[in-house]
Design a protein around this motif. Sequence first.
Motif, mmCIF file in Angstrom:
data_model
loop_
_atom_site.group_PDB
_atom_site.id
_atom_site.type_symbol
_atom_site.label_atom_id
_atom_site.label_comp_id
_atom_site.label_asym_id
_atom_site.label_seq_id
_atom_site.Cartn_x
_atom_site.Cartn_y
_atom_site.Cartn_z
ATOM 1 N N ASN A 144 -0.360 -2.521 -4.369
ATOM 2 C CA ASN A 144 0.363 -1.515 -5.140
ATOM 3 C C ASN A 144 -0.122 -1.537 -6.585
ATOM 4 N N GLU A 145 0.372 -0.605 -7.392
ATOM 5 C CA GLU A 145 -0.138 -0.434 -8.752
ATOM 6 C C GLU A 145 0.865 -0.945 -9.789
ATOM 7 N N ILE A 146 1.334 -2.154 -9.572
ATOM 8 C CA ILE A 146 2.332 -2.762 -10.456
ATOM 9 C C ILE A 146 1.636 -3.441 -11.635
ATOM 10 N N ARG A 147 2.182 -3.229 -12.817
ATOM 11 C CA ARG A 147 1.618 -3.842 -14.018
ATOM 12 C C ARG A 147 2.613 -4.830 -14.629
ATOM 13 N N VAL A 148 2.378 -5.205 -15.874
ATOM 14 C CA VAL A 148 3.134 -6.290 -16.498
ATOM 15 C C VAL A 148 4.633 -6.019 -16.512
ATOM 16 N N ALA A 149 5.063 -4.819 -16.903
ATOM 17 C CA ALA A 149 6.493 -4.519 -17.003
ATOM 18 C C ALA A 149 7.193 -4.669 -15.652
ATOM 19 N N GLY A 150 6.572 -4.157 -14.593
ATOM 20 C CA GLY A 150 7.150 -4.274 -13.261
ATOM 21 C C GLY A 150 7.199 -5.711 -12.793
ATOM 22 N N LEU A 151 6.151 -6.470 -13.109
ATOM 23 C CA LEU A 151 6.098 -7.878 -12.727
ATOM 24 C C LEU A 151 7.180 -8.684 -13.445
ATOM 25 N N MET A 152 7.406 -8.371 -14.696
ATOM 26 C CA MET A 152 8.455 -9.054 -15.456
ATOM 27 C C MET A 152 9.830 -8.782 -14.842
ATOM 28 N N ALA A 153 10.074 -7.536 -14.440
ATOM 29 C CA ALA A 153 11.355 -7.180 -13.828
ATOM 30 C C ALA A 153 11.554 -7.943 -12.513
ATOM 31 N N LEU A 154 10.492 -8.050 -11.722
ATOM 32 C CA LEU A 154 10.584 -8.778 -10.455
ATOM 33 C C LEU A 154 10.847 -10.261 -10.685
ATOM 34 N N SER A 155 10.224 -10.810 -11.727
ATOM 35 C CA SER A 155 10.425 -12.219 -12.041
ATOM 36 C C SER A 155 11.868 -12.493 -12.455
ATOM 37 N N LEU A 156 12.437 -11.616 -13.268
ATOM 38 C CA LEU A 156 13.834 -11.766 -13.686
ATOM 39 C C LEU A 156 14.778 -11.664 -12.496
ATOM 40 N N ALA A 157 14.464 -10.742 -11.568
ATOM 41 C CA ALA A 157 15.294 -10.586 -10.369
ATOM 42 C C ALA A 157 15.226 -11.829 -9.499
ATOM 43 N N GLY A 199 0.784 -1.226 0.000
ATOM 44 C CA GLY A 199 0.000 0.000 0.000
ATOM 45 C C GLY A 199 0.816 1.277 0.000
ATOM 46 N N THR A 200 1.890 1.307 -0.791
ATOM 47 C CA THR A 200 2.756 2.496 -0.819
ATOM 48 C C THR A 200 2.756 3.194 -2.187
ATOM 49 N N LYS A 201 1.785 2.866 -3.012
ATOM 50 C CA LYS A 201 1.605 3.518 -4.319
ATOM 51 C C LYS A 201 2.769 3.263 -5.283
ATOM 52 N N ILE A 202 3.397 2.110 -5.160
ATOM 53 C CA ILE A 202 4.493 1.760 -6.069
ATOM 54 C C ILE A 202 3.924 1.350 -7.425
ATOM 55 N N THR A 203 4.535 1.855 -8.498
ATOM 56 C CA THR A 203 4.116 1.500 -9.857
ATOM 57 C C THR A 203 5.226 0.675 -10.512
ATOM 58 N N CYS A 204 5.156 0.550 -11.812
ATOM 59 C CA CYS A 204 6.147 -0.252 -12.530
ATOM 60 C C CYS A 204 7.572 0.280 -12.345
ATOM 61 N N GLU A 205 7.730 1.605 -12.335
ATOM 62 C CA GLU A 205 9.068 2.192 -12.166
ATOM 63 C C GLU A 205 9.667 1.808 -10.819
ATOM 64 N N GLY A 206 8.851 1.864 -9.790
ATOM 65 C CA GLY A 206 9.320 1.474 -8.465
ATOM 66 C C GLY A 206 9.628 -0.008 -8.400
ATOM 67 N N ALA A 207 8.791 -0.811 -9.060
ATOM 68 C CA ALA A 207 9.014 -2.262 -9.073
ATOM 69 C C ALA A 207 10.315 -2.603 -9.779
ATOM 70 N N ILE A 208 10.629 -1.885 -10.830
ATOM 71 C CA ILE A 208 11.887 -2.124 -11.554
ATOM 72 C C ILE A 208 13.079 -1.753 -10.675
ATOM 73 N N ALA A 209 12.958 -0.638 -9.923
ATOM 74 C CA ALA A 209 14.024 -0.247 -8.994
ATOM 75 C C ALA A 209 14.202 -1.304 -7.905
#
Length: 278
Positions: A156-169, A127-137
């Motif tokens: 949070n407001e994570i979409r496909v791009a952020g989810l992909m970055a988290l999966s790779l990490a 609940g910290t308003k993180i989006t794809c940019e934050g997820a990538i960071a």
Amino acid sequence: MKFNENLEELYLSRNHLAPEDGQHLGNILRSNHTLRVLDVSDNNLQDSGIRYISAGIAEQQEGLRILNVSTNNLTHEGIHHISAMLPCTKSLKELNISNNRFSDPGLFMLKLGVLANRSVEKLILAGTKITCEGAIALAEVLAESRYLTHVDLRENEIRVAGLMALSLALRMNHHLLHLETPKTFKVEQHAHMNRDRQLIKDILGEMEKYRSRNHKEKEEKEKEEAKRVHEATHASSLITNEENSKLTTGNNSEIIKRKKKKKRKKLREFMKQLMPVH
């Protein structure tokens, strides 16, 4: 509380704490090194209040293990103070900064502190308003982290791009055991909506596979460590038994020698009695 050497847990949730109360808490943290848990969730400490608390923890270095500052109206400035504290603490295991809407700028601030920290295992960012940019960071942090084992990104407001970055990490990270993601993902209205939904499902499946791998590797390491401890204990026991056996054998040999010497002495005395007297 400042001089209470027995104080280990302090729960002040929903106590209408204001920024000035943060200064008093900071002073407590500087002087009380027995405190292990500090929960000041659901208050109004704001950035200025968290600055004092963070400074107190930074000077403490050893002691506090759990810090909960969720729902305190923190912005990225407050997260900056927390981030500056993280490289200093050696004991903090759990950090809960959920429900503070610092969004991506706050996560950018937090990134450097988490990378420099070697103690935090559980990071709650729900609940910290993180989006794809934050997820990538955050993904950049997870790709390098050897200490985080639990990260909560729910609500949070994570979409496909952020989810992909988290999966790779997560594929590169062999230490993370729990990565909690939002329950639902927003998919923009377009002709490939169904494809995106399937992609999200596939990515979540991959992430679950990596988490299972990490759990299995952890269990194998624990079994190996337990085996090494058992072998070391057994070897130590054998050495102790051998030393005791040698000691017992040595003692027995000494007793036998003394008995033989005593017998020889008696024999000489008897022979002297048999010899004629001139």
